[in-house]
Enzyme design. Structure first.
Site, mmCIF file in Angstrom:
data_model
loop_
_atom_site.group_PDB
_atom_site.id
_atom_site.type_symbol
_atom_site.label_atom_id
_atom_site.label_comp_id
_atom_site.label_asym_id
_atom_site.label_seq_id
_atom_site.Cartn_x
_atom_site.Cartn_y
_atom_site.Cartn_z
ATOM 1 N N HIS A 150 3.055 -7.602 4.027
ATOM 2 C CA HIS A 150 3.934 -7.519 5.303
ATOM 3 C C HIS A 150 5.437 -7.855 4.877
ATOM 4 C CE1 HIS A 150 0.812 -5.653 7.478
ATOM 5 N NE2 HIS A 150 0.497 -6.843 7.949
ATOM 6 N N ASP A 186 -6.317 -3.472 2.911
ATOM 7 C CA ASP A 186 -5.979 -4.060 4.275
ATOM 8 C C ASP A 186 -6.090 -3.296 5.429
ATOM 9 O OD1 ASP A 186 -4.427 -5.432 6.643
ATOM 10 O OD2 ASP A 186 -4.842 -7.184 5.060
#
Length: 386
Positions: A150, A186
């Site tokens: 992220h 993920d």
């Protein structure tokens, strides 16, 4: 520490790990959120050190003769700043030196040790990628904490500070690798990795994730939607595949069959990096995609086969999420059972997953995947790659 071995044709494992990564500690609160007067007792942030301690316990119990640990060096500023703005790197180091804390109104926070931990995590990812390119017969695994996918070029996000997979990919590019594929399974969109390579065709990014959209206008503007497909030279090389909650083992197998295998095969990379977050499990507090140990076993096996087909077997695993600390061990065991082509008979559990109690809605998954196939078909000739 044990030494890697090849037994009966099995592939050995090298885990890149540094104890300094245990010292990163986000602030406590109401789960990942700030404290609330209606919650009497704060609890640890979900990015707890127990996550990686449990993975290490699994590796040492299940693969005592196949695994060895290697301490990676810290990533230096040159390596980190191939991805991250120098101003952001300087801000993070100063913020941590001053003791850290929660970053504004986000779920992301840190302490005084986080900048060091993040440098070692990035260094582990670089070392794993280098081992894959060096033709090592071991499977390289970067056990990274904090996670990275992220983290965007100019900000931290989603418990991530430096983008480990992106930094490793840039290190490979710097070594002359022409094409790198990053597969991100993920359960959350790898928005930071997307941002790092959005206008480039030398890194293919394939992210399969729940359709959670943007969660912060400033720190997480990307939505992970189909039409975030790249721009300029990168158009078509950013492949987002939104998945419905409950996708499950069959759905992820179908994902590889319909999208991941064909596109990565057509791209024909020299190296495959995997943002290996095991938070798609049935008990994870940050998602509910019902992928069991067997499903992760299948993902690992499919990855190994794809890497052998397209990248001369050159791949590396880079740890991302997974927040139910007990199930993370079962799920990550499944990944390694797949990539190492062996099965571990656990006392009390056998080859099963004690958390796998629910069936998955396959029909809805097929509908969403076919929508993704139709969209990405404008960039990829399915007739030639399937």
């Amino acid at each position: 520490m044990s030494t890697p071995t090849d037994t009966d044709g099995e592939t050995a494992l090298t885990t890149y790990w540094h104890d300094r990564m245990l010292d990163h500690e986000p602030p406590t609160g109401a789960y990942k959120f700030p404290s609330s007067p209606i919650v009497a007792e704060d609890e640890p942030h979900p990015d707890r050190r127990e996550r990686v301690e449990n993975i290490r316990a699994m590796l040492e119990y299940c693969f005592p003769d196949e695994n060895r640990y290697v301490e990676p060096p810290e990533a230096d500023h040159t390596e980190i700043e191939r991805v991250h703005d120098p101003e952001y790197v300087g801000w993070l180091e100063t913020f941590c030196a001053d003791g850290g804390g929660r970053i504004e109104d986000t779920a992301t926070g840190c302490n005084g040790a986080t900048a060091d931990a993040a440098r070692y995590a990035a260094g582990a990812a670089i070392a794993a990628a280098e081992a894959a390119l060096d033709g090592s017969k071991t499977v390289p695994y970067a056990l990274c904490r904090p996670s990275g996918h992220h983290a965007q070029p100019s900000c931290a996000d989603g418990f991530c500070f430096y983008n480990n997979a992106a930094i490793a990919a840039e290190a490979a590019v710097a070594e002359g690798v022409d094409r790198t594929a990053i597969i991100d399974w993920d359960v959350h969109h790898g928005n930071g990795t997307q941002a790092a390579f959005y206008d480039r065709d030398d890194v293919l990014f394939v992210s399969a994730h729940n359709d959670h959209g943007s969660w912060h206008d400033e720190y997480h503007p990307q939505e992970g939607s189909l039409d975030e497909a790249g721009r300029d030279e990168g158009e078509g090389y950013n492949v987002n595949v939104p998945l419905p909650p409950g996708t499950g083992d069959r759905g992820y197998d179908r994902l590889f069959e319909r999208i991941v295998d064909p596109i990565v095969s057509a791209y024909d990379p020299d190296l495959i990096l995997v943002s290996s977050g095991q938070d798609a499990g049935p008990a994870d507090p940050n998602a509910r995609n019902l992928v069991t140990r067997d499903g992760f076993r299948n993902l690992g096996a499919r990855l190994r086969t794809l890497a052998e087909k397209t990248a001369d077997g050159q791949f590396a695993l880079i740890q991302e999420g997974g927040y139910q600390t007990s199930h993370l061990s079962f799920a990550t065991l499944g990944v390694f059972e797949g990539v190492l082509d062996r099965r571990i008979d656990l006392d009390h559990y056998g080859y099963d997953d004690p958390f796998g109690r629910f069936d998955e809605p396959t029909a809805l998954v097929d509908e969403w995947l076919e929508e993704a196939v139709e969209y990405h078909g404008q960039y990829w000739d399915w007739d030639s790659v399937t």
